[in-house]
Scaffold this motif. Structure first.
Motif, PDB file in Angstrom:
ATOM      1  N   UNK A 143       2.319   5.866   2.444  1.00 54.37           N
ATOM      2  CA  UNK A 143       2.387   5.366   1.117  1.00 54.37           C
ATOM      3  C   UNK A 143       2.376   7.794   0.489  1.00 54.37           C
ATOM      4  N   UNK A 159      -0.175   9.219  -2.711  1.00 54.73           N
ATOM      5  CA  UNK A 159      -1.242   8.185  -2.243  1.00 54.73           C
ATOM      6  C   UNK A 159      -1.888   9.181  -1.174  1.00 54.73           C
ATOM      7  N   UNK A 185      -3.096  12.401  -1.872  1.00 44.70           N
ATOM      8  CA  UNK A 185      -4.782  12.602  -3.422  1.00 44.70           C
ATOM      9  C   UNK A 185      -5.486  12.026  -2.627  1.00 44.70           C
ATOM     10  N   UNK A 186      -5.423  11.405  -1.953  1.00 46.20           N
ATOM     11  CA  UNK A 186      -7.011  10.557  -0.935  1.00 46.20           C
ATOM     12  C   UNK A 186      -7.312  11.991   0.156  1.00 46.20           C
ATOM     13  N   UNK A 212      -9.147  14.013  -1.575  1.00 49.00           N
ATOM     14  CA  UNK A 212     -10.417  14.253  -2.402  1.00 49.00           C
ATOM     15  C   UNK A 212     -11.687  13.854  -1.225  1.00 49.00           C
ATOM     16  N   UNK A 266       4.699  -2.358  -4.408  1.00 44.74           N
ATOM     17  CA  UNK A 266       5.513  -1.036  -3.590  1.00 44.74           C
ATOM     18  C   UNK A 266       4.795  -2.287  -2.295  1.00 44.74           C
ATOM     19  N   UNK A 267       5.011  -2.251  -1.148  1.00 45.59           N
ATOM     20  CA  UNK A 267       4.638  -2.075   0.311  1.00 45.59           C
ATOM     21  C   UNK A 267       4.566  -1.568   1.518  1.00 45.59           C
ATOM     22  N   UNK A 278      -3.447  -0.686  -4.871  1.00 48.57           N
ATOM     23  CA  UNK A 278      -3.428   0.446  -5.067  1.00 48.57           C
ATOM     24  C   UNK A 278      -2.966   0.347  -6.710  1.00 48.57           C
ATOM     25  N   UNK A 285      -1.916   3.499 -10.111  1.00 49.34           N
ATOM     26  CA  UNK A 285      -1.494   5.006  -9.725  1.00 49.34           C
ATOM     27  C   UNK A 285      -2.009   5.940  -8.512  1.00 49.34           C
ATOM     28  N   UNK A 286      -2.407   5.204  -7.582  1.00 45.46           N
ATOM     29  CA  UNK A 286      -2.398   5.716  -6.766  1.00 45.46           C
ATOM     30  C   UNK A 286      -3.527   6.317  -6.290  1.00 45.46           C
ATOM     31  N   UNK A 287      -4.318   5.151  -6.756  1.00 51.70           N
ATOM     32  CA  UNK A 287      -5.916   4.879  -6.229  1.00 51.70           C
ATOM     33  C   UNK A 287      -6.173   3.704  -6.400  1.00 51.70           C
ATOM     34  N   UNK A 336       1.800   2.132 -11.455  1.00 47.65           N
ATOM     35  CA  UNK A 336       2.809   2.045 -10.337  1.00 47.65           C
ATOM     36  C   UNK A 336       1.946   1.205  -9.178  1.00 47.65           C
ATOM     37  N   UNK A 376       0.991  -0.677  -5.845  1.00 45.23           N
ATOM     38  CA  UNK A 376       0.639  -1.066  -4.250  1.00 45.23           C
ATOM     39  C   UNK A 376       0.539  -1.768  -3.418  1.00 45.23           C
TER      40      UNK A 376
END
Lengths: 138, 80, 138, 80
Positions: C52, C55, C58-59, C62, D6-7, D53, D55-57, D70, D72
């Motif tokens: 992904x 993300x 981003x991870x 971090x 999303x998967x 997740x 928004x990417x978190x 967003x 996932x």
């Protein structure tokens, strides 16, 4: 399987990696020493390495054999430079491959720690105003 | 007997060359050799430590020496 | 300083090393993952990696920032492969430079351990008789 | 509201595609979404674990969702 070299010529990381890579391995840990531009805040111009070559190879062989007994690792490559090295050059490369990464990390760290304690190789730091054999005096 | 002692690193500076020769009784030990070397080269006593190697192996203090051994003085190592 | 890349193309150790090398550094620790030919005694034909991507980056950012806070290290390079990898290919390279080696070893190990726990990248092992998403099931 | 999920990895196999859409009340939480997804795709319950997740978190169970997020599904990761 153990690959040990002492060399007056620049060391090559890829040579060590190619040697330790093995289809049965999942991970390789590599330690690369580099010549720093300063020690205790004082600018280093260059390092000079000297080895008692036959004994150094024998001691390296021993510590590599110990590592192969202590950890489930596959292959070890240890290359150490001798002679004059400029800042940024590589005095030592240690690469260890293993099926699982923990053993590779532990063995690689053991090898560099023990090399620095027992292998008869000496390093002189050269400064603008003098030079010193590292670790010689208390 | 005469013993030739190889020197590396700071020991080479102290001996003023890559080897020195000492005259020592037959069956002298590593300890005896160290005493004699320190008498001849007092700067050795200022080192953090030093070992004697006999035939490419670190030697014990009580080990006896022979004229055919390859003997070396190993000041504190600093490879890597 | 942090360099992070996800790539469908083969990874290059030298690129990571050149990036982390620094005249103020005395040591570099590098972890290189390699595709093993077997898992739990079963022959692996290939691996397929999927990320992904946004993300994952981003991870990774971090955990690299955490490492820079936790240890006195200089530079980190993390390259991770995606797509289909054959046995012997490199899914991941993590290189860390530091003035002193202990920090480089500790940070490198933290980075690969944490990457495997938190970064949204998935690996499918393909065998002659089937395939499995690694770690998906208890 | 409609949420697009999303998967990746095994979740893509379970959904039969790289995304799915669920109909869920306004202000639904991550927990509520998981319940609904598990009802629609019971195989999710067999996973070792999975996260959502937003928004990417990584999201907390009590976090509320909006149609513009967003979202996932993150099955157990296995990079490296």
């Amino acid at each position: 399987m153990i690959d040990i070299q002492l060399s007056e010529k620049p060391l090559d990381v890829k040579t060590c990696l190619d040697w330790v890579m093995d289809p049965a391995c999942g991970g390789i840990d590599v330690f690369i020493g580099t010549v720093r531009n300063a020690t205790k805040g004082k600018e280093v111009l260059r390092l000079e390495f000297e080895a008692y070559e036959r004994m150094a190879i024998k001691e390296l062989q021993k510590i590599c054999e110990n590592a192969l007994v202590k950890w489930p690792i596959h292959r070890i490559s240890v290359h150490h430079r001798t002679g004059v090295l400029q800042v940024g050059e590589i005095p030592v490369i240690i690469a260890v491959s293993a099926a699982h990464r923990a053993a590779a990390f532990d063995a690689c760290r053991y090898l560099i720690d023990t090399l620095k304690e027992t292998v008869p190789i000496w390093k002189k730091e050269v400064f603008a105003d003098g030079e010193v054999w590292v670790a010689a005096h208390p | 007997m005469h013993l030739k002692i190889l020197a590396f690193g700071i020991a080479r500076d102290i001996f003023g060359g890559s080897q020195t020769v000492v005259e020592i009784p037959e069956n002298a030990t590593v300890s005896g050799l160290k005493t004699q070397l320190e008498a001849k080269y007092p700067r050795l006593q200022k080192l953090a430590s030093y070992m004697i190697a006999v035939n490419d192996e670190y030697a014990q203090p009580g080990q006896t020496l022979s004229a055919t051994d390859e003997i070396a003085i190993i000041p504190p190592v600093s490879g890597g």
